[in-house]
Design a protein around this motif. Structure first.
Motif, PDB file in Angstrom:
ATOM      1  N   GLY A   4       0.802  -1.208   0.000  1.00  0.00           N
ATOM      2  CA  GLY A   4       0.000   0.000   0.000  1.00  0.00           C
ATOM      3  C   GLY A   4       0.834   1.256   0.000  1.00  0.00           C
ATOM      4  N   PHE A   5       0.133   2.357   0.158  1.00  0.00           N
ATOM      5  CA  PHE A   5       0.737   3.688   0.138  1.00  0.00           C
ATOM      6  C   PHE A   5       0.224   4.471   1.338  1.00  0.00           C
ATOM      7  N   SER A   6       1.044   5.385   1.806  1.00  0.00           N
ATOM      8  CA  SER A   6       0.564   6.284   2.853  1.00  0.00           C
ATOM      9  C   SER A   6       1.189   7.660   2.682  1.00  0.00           C
ATOM     10  N   ILE A   7       0.459   8.651   3.150  1.00  0.00           N
ATOM     11  CA  ILE A   7       0.988  10.008   3.212  1.00  0.00           C
ATOM     12  C   ILE A   7       1.426  10.212   4.657  1.00  0.00           C
ATOM     13  N   ALA A   8       2.712  10.481   4.804  1.00  0.00           N
ATOM     14  CA  ALA A   8       3.325  10.591   6.122  1.00  0.00           C
ATOM     15  C   ALA A   8       3.636  12.037   6.468  1.00  0.00           C
ATOM     16  N   LEU A   9       3.374  12.403   7.698  1.00  0.00           N
ATOM     17  CA  LEU A   9       3.716  13.713   8.237  1.00  0.00           C
ATOM     18  C   LEU A   9       5.047  13.550   8.973  1.00  0.00           C
ATOM     19  N   TYR A  10       6.087  14.237   8.481  1.00  0.00           N
ATOM     20  CA  TYR A  10       7.432  14.109   9.041  1.00  0.00           C
ATOM     21  C   TYR A  10       7.740  15.265   9.980  1.00  0.00           C
ATOM     22  N   PHE A  11       8.726  15.026  10.846  1.00  0.00           N
ATOM     23  CA  PHE A  11       9.046  15.955  11.920  1.00  0.00           C
ATOM     24  C   PHE A  11      10.336  16.725  11.656  1.00  0.00           C
ATOM     25  N   ASP A  12      10.533  17.780  12.463  1.00  0.00           N
ATOM     26  CA  ASP A  12      11.793  18.510  12.397  1.00  0.00           C
ATOM     27  C   ASP A  12      12.913  17.582  12.882  1.00  0.00           C
ATOM     28  N   PRO A  13      14.178  17.865  12.502  1.00  0.00           N
ATOM     29  CA  PRO A  13      15.281  16.950  12.845  1.00  0.00           C
ATOM     30  C   PRO A  13      15.419  16.650  14.340  1.00  0.00           C
ATOM     31  N   ALA A  14      15.211  17.622  15.209  1.00  0.00           N
ATOM     32  CA  ALA A  14      15.371  17.376  16.649  1.00  0.00           C
ATOM     33  C   ALA A  14      14.323  16.386  17.158  1.00  0.00           C
ATOM     34  N   LEU A  15      13.064  16.557  16.756  1.00  0.00           N
ATOM     35  CA  LEU A  15      12.013  15.640  17.183  1.00  0.00           C
ATOM     36  C   LEU A  15      12.234  14.262  16.561  1.00  0.00           C
ATOM     37  N   GLU A  16      12.591  14.228  15.284  1.00  0.00           N
ATOM     38  CA  GLU A  16      12.856  12.943  14.629  1.00  0.00           C
ATOM     39  C   GLU A  16      13.973  12.192  15.350  1.00  0.00           C
ATOM     40  N   ASN A  17      15.021  12.891  15.749  1.00  0.00           N
ATOM     41  CA  ASN A  17      16.127  12.240  16.450  1.00  0.00           C
ATOM     42  C   ASN A  17      15.704  11.693  17.811  1.00  0.00           C
ATOM     43  N   ARG A  41      10.794   5.864   8.674  1.00  0.00           N
ATOM     44  CA  ARG A  41      11.191   7.141   9.250  1.00  0.00           C
ATOM     45  C   ARG A  41      10.075   7.547  10.210  1.00  0.00           C
ATOM     46  N   PRO A  42      10.395   8.092  11.382  1.00  0.00           N
ATOM     47  CA  PRO A  42       9.324   8.485  12.295  1.00  0.00           C
ATOM     48  C   PRO A  42       8.327   9.424  11.604  1.00  0.00           C
ATOM     49  N   HIS A  43       7.043   9.131  11.800  1.00  0.00           N
ATOM     50  CA  HIS A  43       6.007   9.911  11.118  1.00  0.00           C
ATOM     51  C   HIS A  43       4.641   9.661  11.751  1.00  0.00           C
ATOM     52  N   ILE A  44       3.696  10.476  11.358  1.00  0.00           N
ATOM     53  CA  ILE A  44       2.280  10.269  11.644  1.00  0.00           C
ATOM     54  C   ILE A  44       1.609  10.030  10.295  1.00  0.00           C
ATOM     55  N   THR A  45       0.873   8.932  10.166  1.00  0.00           N
ATOM     56  CA  THR A  45       0.176   8.641   8.917  1.00  0.00           C
ATOM     57  C   THR A  45      -1.080   9.494   8.816  1.00  0.00           C
ATOM     58  N   LEU A  46      -1.155  10.275   7.743  1.00  0.00           N
ATOM     59  CA  LEU A  46      -2.302  11.158   7.507  1.00  0.00           C
ATOM     60  C   LEU A  46      -3.372  10.501   6.647  1.00  0.00           C
ATOM     61  N   PHE A  47      -2.942   9.567   5.805  1.00  0.00           N
ATOM     62  CA  PHE A  47      -3.837   8.916   4.844  1.00  0.00           C
ATOM     63  C   PHE A  47      -3.143   7.649   4.364  1.00  0.00           C
ATOM     64  N   SER A  48      -3.903   6.610   4.099  1.00  0.00           N
ATOM     65  CA  SER A  48      -3.323   5.382   3.574  1.00  0.00           C
ATOM     66  C   SER A  48      -4.330   4.710   2.657  1.00  0.00           C
ATOM     67  N   SER A  49      -3.807   4.008   1.649  1.00  0.00           N
ATOM     68  CA  SER A  49      -4.656   3.307   0.693  1.00  0.00           C
ATOM     69  C   SER A  49      -3.878   2.134   0.116  1.00  0.00           C
ATOM     70  N   PRO A  50      -4.552   1.001  -0.112  1.00  0.00           N
ATOM     71  CA  PRO A  50      -3.829  -0.133  -0.689  1.00  0.00           C
ATOM     72  C   PRO A  50      -3.411   0.107  -2.147  1.00  0.00           C
ATOM     73  N   PHE A  51      -4.154   0.944  -2.848  1.00  0.00           N
ATOM     74  CA  PHE A  51      -3.853   1.197  -4.260  1.00  0.00           C
ATOM     75  C   PHE A  51      -4.010   2.673  -4.562  1.00  0.00           C
ATOM     76  N   LEU A  52      -3.007   3.265  -5.204  1.00  0.00           N
ATOM     77  CA  LEU A  52      -3.169   4.579  -5.797  1.00  0.00           C
ATOM     78  C   LEU A  52      -2.023   4.886  -6.738  1.00  0.00           C
ATOM     79  N   GLU A 165       5.536   4.201  -0.238  1.00  0.00           N
ATOM     80  CA  GLU A 165       5.005   2.889  -0.600  1.00  0.00           C
ATOM     81  C   GLU A 165       5.633   1.898   0.367  1.00  0.00           C
ATOM     82  N   PHE A 166       4.871   0.894   0.756  1.00  0.00           N
ATOM     83  CA  PHE A 166       5.402  -0.099   1.689  1.00  0.00           C
ATOM     84  C   PHE A 166       4.861  -1.464   1.308  1.00  0.00           C
ATOM     85  N   SER A 167       5.490  -2.391   1.703  1.00  0.00           N
ATOM     86  CA  SER A 167       6.737  -2.663   2.333  1.00  0.00           C
ATOM     87  C   SER A 167       7.603  -3.368   1.303  1.00  0.00           C
TER      88      SER A 167
END
Length: 183
Positions: A4-17, A41-52, A165-167
């Motif tokens: 599937g696919f997901s839209i990930a919300l990524y963080f600033d470098p300090a929070l990611e670390n 990569r550390p993230h919050i998933t905003l949206f996911s779908s098996p196909f797009l 895209e994963f996995s």
């Protein structure tokens, strides 16, 4: 083969670390290594779908992100879901700006004729950042204790979003808020 696919919300470098540090502690204690192994990569998933079609989403995401400012986040609680996946996560305080951001992104995606699954609709979405997957039931309490040693809340900013895209994890594109192209 893609799961599937997901839209990930990524963080600033300090929070990611800070989040990567938690992943590494759990890995060193042999509690969970999966997120590292799949090169997530550390993230919050905003949206996911098996196909797009990634190309269909790229302009929508780029346009949406161009109008955004960094989003303050405070990951303030530890949780798990009542299913068999044995996922542990840190959850952000569900602020109005975060909830609106996700709802508006999904609305922009929906306008492109892409169906929004039930768990990503505005009244059902649960924001979280995975810190361990497939934790054995016998190690779950230990994993919680390790995460409690983090000085919560861990705070920072969401700075960009990307389509993965994963996995295995493969990023198709990412855009920084205000449209800095990173892929």
């Amino acid at each position: 083969m893609s799961q599937g696919f997901s839209i990930a919300l990524y963080f600033d470098p300090a929070l990611e670390n800070q989040l990567l540090k938690a992943w590494n502690i759990l890995a060193r204690r042999q509690i969970s290594t999966q997120l590292i192994e799949i090169e997530s990569r550390p993230h919050i998933t905003l949206f996911s779908s098996p196909f797009l079609d990634p190309a269909r989403l790229e302009s929508v995401v780029k346009s949406f992100v161009s109008k955004q400012e960094p989003l303050a986040l405070s990951l303030s609680s530890i949780g798990t879901f009542p299913n068999g996946k044995n996922l542990l996560f840190l959850a952000p305080a569900p602020t109005i700006p975060l909830l609106l951001f996700q709802a508006q992104l999904c609305e922009a995606i929906k306008k492109e004729g892409i169906e929004i699954g039930e768990k990503f609709k505005a009244d059902a979405w649960i924001p979280y950042c995975a810190v361990a997957q497939e934790v054995s039931k016998t190690r779950m309490a230990e994993a919680f204790c390790v995460l409690r040693e983090l000085k919560l809340p861990v705070s920072g900013y969401a700075m960009d979003i990307g389509l993965v895209e994963f996995s295995p994890v493969r990023e198709h594109f990412s855009f920084g808020f205000g449209n800095t192209v990173e892929a």
